[in-house]
Design a protein around this motif. Structure first.
Motif, PDB file in Angstrom:
ATOM      1  N   ALA A 103     -18.053  -3.020   7.847  1.00 10.31           N
ATOM      2  CA  ALA A 103     -18.063  -3.214   9.302  1.00 10.31           C
ATOM      3  C   ALA A 103     -17.341  -2.091  10.046  1.00 10.31           C
ATOM      4  N   GLY A 104     -16.761  -1.151   9.311  1.00 15.15           N
ATOM      5  CA  GLY A 104     -16.147   0.014   9.940  1.00 15.15           C
ATOM      6  C   GLY A 104     -14.695  -0.129  10.345  1.00 15.15           C
ATOM      7  N   PHE A 105     -14.013  -1.166   9.836  1.00  3.30           N
ATOM      8  CA  PHE A 105     -12.599  -1.318  10.151  1.00  3.30           C
ATOM      9  C   PHE A 105     -11.763  -0.296   9.375  1.00  3.30           C
ATOM     10  N   LYS A 106     -10.642   0.087   9.966  1.00  2.00           N
ATOM     11  CA  LYS A 106      -9.677   0.929   9.274  1.00  2.00           C
ATOM     12  C   LYS A 106      -8.752   0.000   8.493  1.00  2.00           C
ATOM     13  N   VAL A 107      -8.840   0.047   7.167  1.00  2.00           N
ATOM     14  CA  VAL A 107      -8.184  -0.957   6.323  1.00  2.00           C
ATOM     15  C   VAL A 107      -6.977  -0.393   5.588  1.00  2.00           C
ATOM     16  N   THR A 108      -5.885  -1.137   5.648  1.00  2.00           N
ATOM     17  CA  THR A 108      -4.691  -0.852   4.865  1.00  2.00           C
ATOM     18  C   THR A 108      -4.466  -2.015   3.908  1.00  2.00           C
ATOM     19  N   VAL A 109      -4.352  -1.711   2.643  1.00  2.00           N
ATOM     20  CA  VAL A 109      -4.133  -2.741   1.628  1.00  2.00           C
ATOM     21  C   VAL A 109      -2.661  -2.749   1.233  1.00  2.00           C
ATOM     22  N   LEU A 110      -2.056  -3.933   1.263  1.00  2.00           N
ATOM     23  CA  LEU A 110      -0.680  -4.080   0.795  1.00  2.00           C
ATOM     24  C   LEU A 110      -0.711  -4.377  -0.697  1.00  2.00           C
ATOM     25  N   THR A 111      -0.025  -3.564  -1.481  1.00  2.00           N
ATOM     26  CA  THR A 111      -0.027  -3.744  -2.931  1.00  2.00           C
ATOM     27  C   THR A 111       1.403  -3.941  -3.445  1.00  2.00           C
ATOM     28  N   ARG A 112       1.485  -4.635  -4.548  1.00  2.00           N
ATOM     29  CA  ARG A 112       2.782  -4.777  -5.206  1.00  2.00           C
ATOM     30  C   ARG A 112       3.109  -3.468  -5.912  1.00  2.00           C
ATOM     31  N   LYS A 113       4.392  -3.196  -6.068  1.00  2.00           N
ATOM     32  CA  LYS A 113       4.810  -1.935  -6.678  1.00  2.00           C
ATOM     33  C   LYS A 113       4.317  -1.797  -8.107  1.00  2.00           C
ATOM     34  N   SER A 114       4.066  -2.923  -8.753  1.00  2.00           N
ATOM     35  CA  SER A 114       3.601  -2.896 -10.148  1.00  2.00           C
ATOM     36  C   SER A 114       2.083  -2.767 -10.255  1.00  2.00           C
ATOM     37  N   SER A 115       1.395  -2.748  -9.109  1.00  2.00           N
ATOM     38  CA  SER A 115      -0.067  -2.737  -9.125  1.00  2.00           C
ATOM     39  C   SER A 115      -0.631  -1.419  -9.639  1.00  2.00           C
ATOM     40  N   THR A 116      -1.708  -1.526 -10.405  1.00  4.46           N
ATOM     41  CA  THR A 116      -2.400  -0.335 -10.918  1.00  4.46           C
ATOM     42  C   THR A 116      -3.836  -0.272 -10.391  1.00  4.46           C
ATOM     43  N   HIS A 117      -4.161  -1.120  -9.441  1.00  3.80           N
ATOM     44  CA  HIS A 117      -5.523  -1.152  -8.902  1.00  3.80           C
ATOM     45  C   HIS A 117      -5.797   0.080  -8.054  1.00  3.80           C
ATOM     46  N   SER A 118      -7.028   0.544  -8.105  1.00  5.02           N
ATOM     47  CA  SER A 118      -7.446   1.660  -7.259  1.00  5.02           C
ATOM     48  C   SER A 118      -8.425   1.134  -6.210  1.00  5.02           C
ATOM     49  N   PHE A 119      -8.465   1.831  -5.068  1.00  6.24           N
ATOM     50  CA  PHE A 119      -9.309   1.409  -3.961  1.00  6.24           C
ATOM     51  C   PHE A 119     -10.119   2.596  -3.452  1.00  6.24           C
ATOM     52  N   PRO A 120     -11.183   2.352  -2.672  1.00  8.07           N
ATOM     53  CA  PRO A 120     -11.968   3.453  -2.112  1.00  8.07           C
ATOM     54  C   PRO A 120     -11.094   4.418  -1.318  1.00  8.07           C
ATOM     55  N   SER A 121     -11.532   5.652  -1.235  1.00 10.17           N
ATOM     56  CA  SER A 121     -10.734   6.693  -0.584  1.00 10.17           C
ATOM     57  C   SER A 121     -10.487   6.407   0.891  1.00 10.17           C
ATOM     58  N   SER A 122     -11.339   5.606   1.507  1.00  8.09           N
ATOM     59  CA  SER A 122     -11.172   5.285   2.927  1.00  8.09           C
ATOM     60  C   SER A 122     -10.077   4.255   3.172  1.00  8.09           C
ATOM     61  N   VAL A 123      -9.562   3.662   2.096  1.00 14.15           N
ATOM     62  CA  VAL A 123      -8.536   2.625   2.206  1.00 14.15           C
ATOM     63  C   VAL A 123      -7.145   3.229   2.056  1.00 14.15           C
ATOM     64  N   THR A 124      -6.239   2.846   2.928  1.00 10.16           N
ATOM     65  CA  THR A 124      -4.839   3.236   2.795  1.00 10.16           C
ATOM     66  C   THR A 124      -4.106   2.146   2.020  1.00 10.16           C
ATOM     67  N   ALA A 125      -3.494   2.512   0.912  1.00 10.88           N
ATOM     68  CA  ALA A 125      -2.755   1.541   0.104  1.00 10.88           C
ATOM     69  C   ALA A 125      -1.264   1.766   0.291  1.00 10.88           C
ATOM     70  N   ILE A 126      -0.556   0.708   0.657  1.00 11.71           N
ATOM     71  CA  ILE A 126       0.888   0.792   0.838  1.00 11.71           C
ATOM     72  C   ILE A 126       1.572  -0.156  -0.135  1.00 11.71           C
ATOM     73  N   SER A 127       2.482   0.377  -0.924  1.00  5.80           N
ATOM     74  CA  SER A 127       3.236  -0.439  -1.871  1.00  5.80           C
ATOM     75  C   SER A 127       4.357  -1.156  -1.128  1.00  5.80           C
ATOM     76  N   VAL A 128       4.434  -2.468  -1.305  1.00  2.00           N
ATOM     77  CA  VAL A 128       5.443  -3.255  -0.593  1.00  2.00           C
ATOM     78  C   VAL A 128       6.220  -4.141  -1.553  1.00  2.00           C
ATOM     79  N   ASP A 129       7.380  -4.555  -1.081  1.00  2.00           N
ATOM     80  CA  ASP A 129       8.170  -5.569  -1.770  1.00  2.00           C
ATOM     81  C   ASP A 129       7.928  -6.873  -1.025  1.00  2.00           C
ATOM     82  N   TYR A 130       7.172  -7.785  -1.644  1.00  2.00           N
ATOM     83  CA  TYR A 130       6.800  -9.031  -0.963  1.00  2.00           C
ATOM     84  C   TYR A 130       7.989  -9.970  -0.742  1.00  2.00           C
ATOM     85  N   ASP A 131       9.137  -9.606  -1.290  1.00  2.00           N
ATOM     86  CA  ASP A 131      10.341 -10.405  -1.079  1.00  2.00           C
ATOM     87  C   ASP A 131      11.257  -9.797  -0.024  1.00  2.00           C
ATOM     88  N   SER A 132      10.795  -8.708   0.593  1.00  2.00           N
ATOM     89  CA  SER A 132      11.618  -8.009   1.580  1.00  2.00           C
ATOM     90  C   SER A 132      10.963  -8.031   2.955  1.00  2.00           C
TER      91      SER A 132
END
Length: 299
Positions: free
Chosen positions: A27-56
């Motif tokens: 749909a053309g949205f600018k997407v940011t994915v929140l990931t855990r620091k232990s995550s090893t998943h990869s995402f499409p180049s158009s996606v911004t991935a930010i590592s977060v601490d879900y307890d902070s």
């Protein structure tokens, strides 16, 4: 409310996350994915991935700055994380929060009293409180059981094993929605922010019965060898409550029973009589399309 273009997604993996991510990107949205620091998943180049601490709170707030909407598909049992996300989104001035709802009708008074939905209700209350203060808005999306996934894993019916549980005889009508359609419903909410503000929306691919699906399953795989078990919902609930009374109750023995009751029990609001499909741009499936889906999943 101004249009929404920047969307953060918490929980982009798992069963539902990828379907929502795909629809957001399509749909053309600018997407940011929140990931855990232990995550090893990869995402499409158009996606911004930010590592977060879900307890902070600080970590989540910083990650959400500049985002206009947040969609969560995190496990509903992760109550502490969900509540922290609500607080962080409010602090970051996110306009719209779509929580990890997607399923049974927890707006129904009978459904929301089931222990398995307690955490979802707590998150709903937190969102209502934020909305009442005039800041962030929210939308709850009720979809019924995940239609395609439910047949793939044997939750709705087991096509590979040719078996189905006919709760209370299997004649009760219920609403169900596939994973891609739930993703499109999210798009519908984000593109209609005023019409979907601070309320629940209901979406469905189809309304059907377990008996009707069983017949479609037989048509797809052949009638020979099918096992149909009639299961009273009263017994399902009795087993669930008995397990909860134990000193150390096993979630495996009560969670699914409560969920089954919320979908196929009487009075739990699982048949959406006034869905928001038209508003959300969702066209219901015909019987032929449902049969085609069953056929494809039976292969």
């Amino acid at each position: 409310m101004s249009s929404i273009t920047k969307v953060a997604l918490a929980g982009a993996t798992g069963n539902l996350g990828p379907a929502i991510l795909n629809q957001l990107l399509n749909a053309g949205f600018k997407v940011t994915v929140l990931t855990r620091k232990s995550s090893t998943h990869s995402f499409p180049s158009s996606v911004t991935a930010i590592s977060v601490d879900y307890d902070s709170l600080d970590s989540l707030t910083n990650a959400l700055k500049g985002q206009e909407a947040l969609v969560s598909t995190l496990a509903s049992t992760a109550i502490a994380t969900q509540l922290l996300l609500v607080e962080a989104a409010a602090k970051a001035h996110v306009k719209r929060f779509i929580p990890s709802e997607f399923g049974s009708n927890t707006l129904n008074e009978k459904t929301r009293t089931l222990p398995v939905f307690k955490d979802k209700v707590v998150v709903q209350d937190a969102l209502k409180k934020e909305a009442a203060s005039g800041g962030m808005t929210y939308t709850l999306i009720c979809s019924g059981p995940f239609f395609d996934w439910g047949m793939m894993v044997g939750f709705i019916m087991n096509l590979k094993g040719k078996s189905i549980s006919l709760f209370d005889g299997g004649d009760r009508v219920f609403s169900a929605t596939s994973l891609p359609t739930i993703g499109r419903a999210v798009i519908g909410v984000l593109t209609h922010p005023e019409q979907t503000k601070d309320r629940a929306v209901y979406v469905q691919d189809t309304t059907t019965t377990l008996k009707k699906l069983a017949a479609m399953g037989e048509k797809a795989t052949g009638a020979e060898g099918w096992k149909k078990s009639v299961v009273p919902i009263d017994e399902v609930l009795e087993q669930a409550w008995a397990e909860l009374k134990k000193d150390k109750p096993n979630p495996d023995n009560f969670v699914i029973n409560f969920i089954n009751a919320s979908i196929w029990g009487e009075g739990y609001g699982s048949h959406f009589e006034k869905p928001d499909n038209e508003l959300l741009g969702i066209k219901e499936m015909s019987d032929a399309e449902v049969q085609s889906l069953v056929n494809s999943l039976a292969k």
